[in-house]
Design a protein around this motif. Structure first.
Motif, PDB file in Angstrom:
ATOM      1  N   ASP A 156       0.762  -1.464   0.115  1.00  0.00           N
ATOM      2  CA  ASP A 156       0.179  -0.063   0.008  1.00  0.00           C
ATOM      3  C   ASP A 156       1.030   1.346   0.058  1.00  0.00           C
ATOM      4  OD1 ASP A 156      -2.189   1.562   0.219  1.00  0.00           O
ATOM      5  OD2 ASP A 156      -2.602   1.052   2.195  1.00  0.00           O
ATOM      6  N   GLN A 157       1.071   1.905  -1.144  1.00  0.00           N
ATOM      7  CA  GLN A 157       2.060   2.983  -1.434  1.00  0.00           C
ATOM      8  C   GLN A 157       1.612   4.100  -0.478  1.00  0.00           C
ATOM      9  OE1 GLN A 157       4.026   3.516  -5.347  1.00  0.00           O
ATOM     10  NE2 GLN A 157       2.553   1.929  -6.011  1.00  0.00           N
ATOM     11  N   THR A 158       2.534   4.815  -0.137  1.00  0.00           N
ATOM     12  CA  THR A 158       2.209   6.323   0.617  1.00  0.00           C
ATOM     13  C   THR A 158       2.006   7.299  -0.647  1.00  0.00           C
ATOM     14  OG1 THR A 158       3.712   5.658   2.622  1.00  0.00           O
ATOM     15  CG2 THR A 158       3.310   7.838   2.341  1.00  0.00           C
ATOM     16  N   LEU A 159       1.323   8.248  -0.181  1.00  0.00           N
ATOM     17  CA  LEU A 159       0.965   9.369  -1.205  1.00  0.00           C
ATOM     18  C   LEU A 159       1.914  10.568  -0.430  1.00  0.00           C
ATOM     19  CD1 LEU A 159      -0.490  10.640  -3.596  1.00  0.00           C
ATOM     20  CD2 LEU A 159      -1.966  11.567  -1.704  1.00  0.00           C
ATOM     21  N   ASP A 160       2.566  10.912  -1.244  1.00  0.00           N
ATOM     22  CA  ASP A 160       3.667  12.221  -0.587  1.00  0.00           C
ATOM     23  C   ASP A 160       3.114  13.459  -1.488  1.00  0.00           C
ATOM     24  OD1 ASP A 160       5.537  10.598   0.800  1.00  0.00           O
ATOM     25  OD2 ASP A 160       6.453   9.982  -0.909  1.00  0.00           O
ATOM     26  N   LEU A 161       3.147  14.320  -0.625  1.00  0.00           N
ATOM     27  CA  LEU A 161       2.844  15.961  -1.032  1.00  0.00           C
ATOM     28  C   LEU A 161       4.096  16.523  -1.245  1.00  0.00           C
ATOM     29  CD1 LEU A 161       0.894  18.316  -1.643  1.00  0.00           C
ATOM     30  CD2 LEU A 161       0.857  18.846   0.813  1.00  0.00           C
ATOM     31  N   ILE A 162       4.542  17.187  -2.169  1.00  0.00           N
ATOM     32  CA  ILE A 162       5.707  17.895  -2.484  1.00  0.00           C
ATOM     33  C   ILE A 162       5.326  19.427  -2.688  1.00  0.00           C
ATOM     34  CG2 ILE A 162       7.975  17.984  -3.878  1.00  0.00           C
ATOM     35  CD1 ILE A 162       7.347  14.985  -4.713  1.00  0.00           C
ATOM     36  N   VAL A 163       6.094  20.124  -2.021  1.00  0.00           N
ATOM     37  CA  VAL A 163       5.874  21.843  -2.242  1.00  0.00           C
ATOM     38  C   VAL A 163       7.118  22.167  -2.538  1.00  0.00           C
ATOM     39  CG1 VAL A 163       4.941  23.998  -1.274  1.00  0.00           C
ATOM     40  CG2 VAL A 163       3.847  21.634  -0.785  1.00  0.00           C
ATOM     41  N   ASN A 164       7.469  22.512  -3.600  1.00  0.00           N
ATOM     42  CA  ASN A 164       8.801  23.264  -4.132  1.00  0.00           C
ATOM     43  C   ASN A 164       8.686  24.664  -4.020  1.00  0.00           C
ATOM     44  OD1 ASN A 164      10.013  20.700  -4.785  1.00  0.00           O
ATOM     45  ND2 ASN A 164       8.794  20.603  -6.525  1.00  0.00           N
ATOM     46  N   LEU A 165       9.630  25.260  -3.056  1.00  0.00           N
ATOM     47  CA  LEU A 165       9.690  26.715  -2.577  1.00  0.00           C
ATOM     48  C   LEU A 165      10.733  27.685  -3.610  1.00  0.00           C
ATOM     49  CD1 LEU A 165      10.143  26.303   1.076  1.00  0.00           C
ATOM     50  CD2 LEU A 165       8.090  26.279  -0.201  1.00  0.00           C
ATOM     51  N   LYS A 166      10.182  28.850  -3.426  1.00  0.00           N
ATOM     52  CA  LYS A 166      11.317  29.928  -4.393  1.00  0.00           C
ATOM     53  C   LYS A 166      11.257  31.175  -3.434  1.00  0.00           C
ATOM     54  CE  LYS A 166       7.145  32.012  -6.518  1.00  0.00           C
ATOM     55  NZ  LYS A 166       6.814  32.459  -8.122  1.00  0.00           N
ATOM     56  N   GLU A 167      12.425  31.762  -3.707  1.00  0.00           N
ATOM     57  CA  GLU A 167      12.634  32.958  -2.617  1.00  0.00           C
ATOM     58  C   GLU A 167      12.402  32.637  -1.019  1.00  0.00           C
ATOM     59  OE1 GLU A 167      10.392  36.212  -4.441  1.00  0.00           O
ATOM     60  OE2 GLU A 167      10.859  35.531  -6.372  1.00  0.00           O
ATOM     61  N   PHE A 168      12.964  31.510  -0.842  1.00  0.00           N
ATOM     62  CA  PHE A 168      12.912  31.132   0.524  1.00  0.00           C
ATOM     63  C   PHE A 168      14.293  30.747   0.987  1.00  0.00           C
ATOM     64  CE2 PHE A 168      12.152  28.077   3.934  1.00  0.00           C
ATOM     65  CZ  PHE A 168      11.139  28.813   4.665  1.00  0.00           C
TER      66      PHE A 168
ATOM     67  N   GLU B 259       0.178  29.296   5.292  1.00  0.00           N
ATOM     68  CA  GLU B 259      -0.477  30.112   6.209  1.00  0.00           C
ATOM     69  C   GLU B 259       1.312  30.228   6.788  1.00  0.00           C
ATOM     70  OE1 GLU B 259      -3.004  28.268   8.850  1.00  0.00           O
ATOM     71  OE2 GLU B 259      -4.599  28.140   7.379  1.00  0.00           O
ATOM     72  N   THR B 260       2.093  29.241   6.769  1.00  0.00           N
ATOM     73  CA  THR B 260       3.330  29.354   7.548  1.00  0.00           C
ATOM     74  C   THR B 260       4.389  30.019   6.876  1.00  0.00           C
ATOM     75  OG1 THR B 260       2.733  27.479   8.818  1.00  0.00           O
ATOM     76  CG2 THR B 260       4.922  28.313   9.161  1.00  0.00           C
ATOM     77  N   LEU B 261       4.516  29.894   5.493  1.00  0.00           N
ATOM     78  CA  LEU B 261       5.362  30.573   4.782  1.00  0.00           C
ATOM     79  C   LEU B 261       5.286  32.006   4.771  1.00  0.00           C
ATOM     80  CD1 LEU B 261       5.059  28.427   1.663  1.00  0.00           C
ATOM     81  CD2 LEU B 261       7.031  28.730   2.891  1.00  0.00           C
ATOM     82  N   PRO B 262       6.525  32.689   4.716  1.00  0.00           N
ATOM     83  CA  PRO B 262       6.234  34.253   5.123  1.00  0.00           C
ATOM     84  C   PRO B 262       5.752  35.131   4.067  1.00  0.00           C
ATOM     85  CG  PRO B 262       8.732  33.606   4.499  1.00  0.00           C
ATOM     86  CD  PRO B 262       7.729  32.273   4.998  1.00  0.00           C
TER      87      PRO B 262
ATOM     88  N   LYS C 190       1.613  31.866  -0.883  1.00  0.00           N
ATOM     89  CA  LYS C 190       1.917  31.277  -2.039  1.00  0.00           C
ATOM     90  C   LYS C 190       2.866  32.177  -3.063  1.00  0.00           C
ATOM     91  CE  LYS C 190      -2.002  29.926  -4.412  1.00  0.00           C
ATOM     92  NZ  LYS C 190      -3.267  29.783  -5.130  1.00  0.00           N
ATOM     93  N   ASP C 191       3.278  33.033  -2.692  1.00  0.00           N
ATOM     94  CA  ASP C 191       4.338  33.718  -3.551  1.00  0.00           C
ATOM     95  C   ASP C 191       5.405  33.047  -3.294  1.00  0.00           C
ATOM     96  OD1 ASP C 191       2.730  35.514  -4.412  1.00  0.00           O
ATOM     97  OD2 ASP C 191       3.062  37.212  -3.100  1.00  0.00           O
ATOM     98  N   ASN C 192       5.854  32.162  -2.178  1.00  0.00           N
ATOM     99  CA  ASN C 192       7.053  31.422  -1.907  1.00  0.00           C
ATOM    100  C   ASN C 192       6.932  29.812  -2.510  1.00  0.00           C
ATOM    101  OD1 ASN C 192       7.099  32.707   1.182  1.00  0.00           O
ATOM    102  ND2 ASN C 192       8.756  32.871  -0.385  1.00  0.00           N
ATOM    103  N   VAL C 193       5.725  29.603  -3.194  1.00  0.00           N
ATOM    104  CA  VAL C 193       5.705  28.573  -3.772  1.00  0.00           C
ATOM    105  C   VAL C 193       5.933  28.401  -5.199  1.00  0.00           C
ATOM    106  CG1 VAL C 193       3.942  26.487  -4.332  1.00  0.00           C
ATOM    107  CG2 VAL C 193       3.859  27.930  -2.093  1.00  0.00           C
TER     108      VAL C 193
END
Length: 213
Positions: A28-40, A187-190, A193-196
């Motif tokens: 049963d494979q795990t589902l990973d969420l990947i959020v790549n950041l920019k200007e961080f 919510e936590t990124l400074p 969404k502009d950091n994503v």
């Protein structure tokens, strides 16, 4: 585009690709969420957050630092702390358990006996999901439930990867978990969404699929 529809579309694509494989995965494979950041700047802006998932997807191996034995969790009793003077013995604990909880009043003794290993590994009991005011079984059950449904996200590089479910869960359940974690990260990124840079999901053995969020 509607967020839920975007996630559902990506999940459908992932599942379709799995179905097209000549050999089906045996687990049963795990589902990973990947959020790549920019200007961080991870050196100056790194953060650690805890997110409670709407749908629990696995039972973690949990041990408790308590004064007495418990019917609901494996216990490392205060009277036996001395048996872990050897660093190798503490490292065995690390391999045996995913998380540790503790009686609040034992924290100084826990820090002294185990902190040198549990601290760097990020497994010290913490107020967000692992400290109990007393060893009452109902309180312990509540904390265990919270630990099992909570994921820890420690941002130390410009790409966040966190397991948010299992392939066996329904798409609606996976979508809820994905969006809960994603919004907490935003919510936590400074700069929000502009950091994503982009957002992707993948199963353990699959290639990442982008989500339009």
């Amino acid at each position: 585009m509607d967020e839920e529809k975007s996630v559902h579309d990506a999940l459908k694509k992932l599942r379709d690709e799995e179905q097209q494989r000549k050999e089906q995965r045996k687990f049963d494979q795990t589902l990973d969420l990947i959020v790549n950041l920019k200007e961080f700047d991870v050196r100056r802006q790194a953060f650690t957050i805890f997110v409670s998932l709407p749908k629990q997807f696995k039972e973690k191996r949990i041990a408790a630092f308590f004064e007495k034995d418990s019917q609901v969790v494996t216990v490392i009793k205060k009277d036996n702390f001395g048996a872990y003077k050897d660093k190798k013995e503490i490292k065995k604990l690390l391999k045996s358990y995913d998380n540790f909880i503790a009686n609040a009043k034992l924290m100084p003794a826990i820090a002294t006996s185990f902190g040198r290993v549990l601290g760097p590994a990020g497994k010290m009991p913490n107020p967000q999901m692992g400290i109990v005011p007393q060893e009452d079984e109902e309180i312990v059950k509540s904390v265990l439930k919270r630990v099992n449904s909570t994921v820890k996200i420690a941002v130390k590089e410009p790409s966040i990867k966190v397991g948010v479910g299992k392939m066996s869960l329904k798409d609606d359940e996976l979508t809820e978990n994905i969006l809960t974690v994603y919004h907490k990260i935003i919510e936590t990124l400074p700069r929000g969404k502009d950091n994503v840079r982009n957002v992707k999901i993948k199963f353990t053995m699959s290639k990442p699929i982008a989500i339009a969020l």
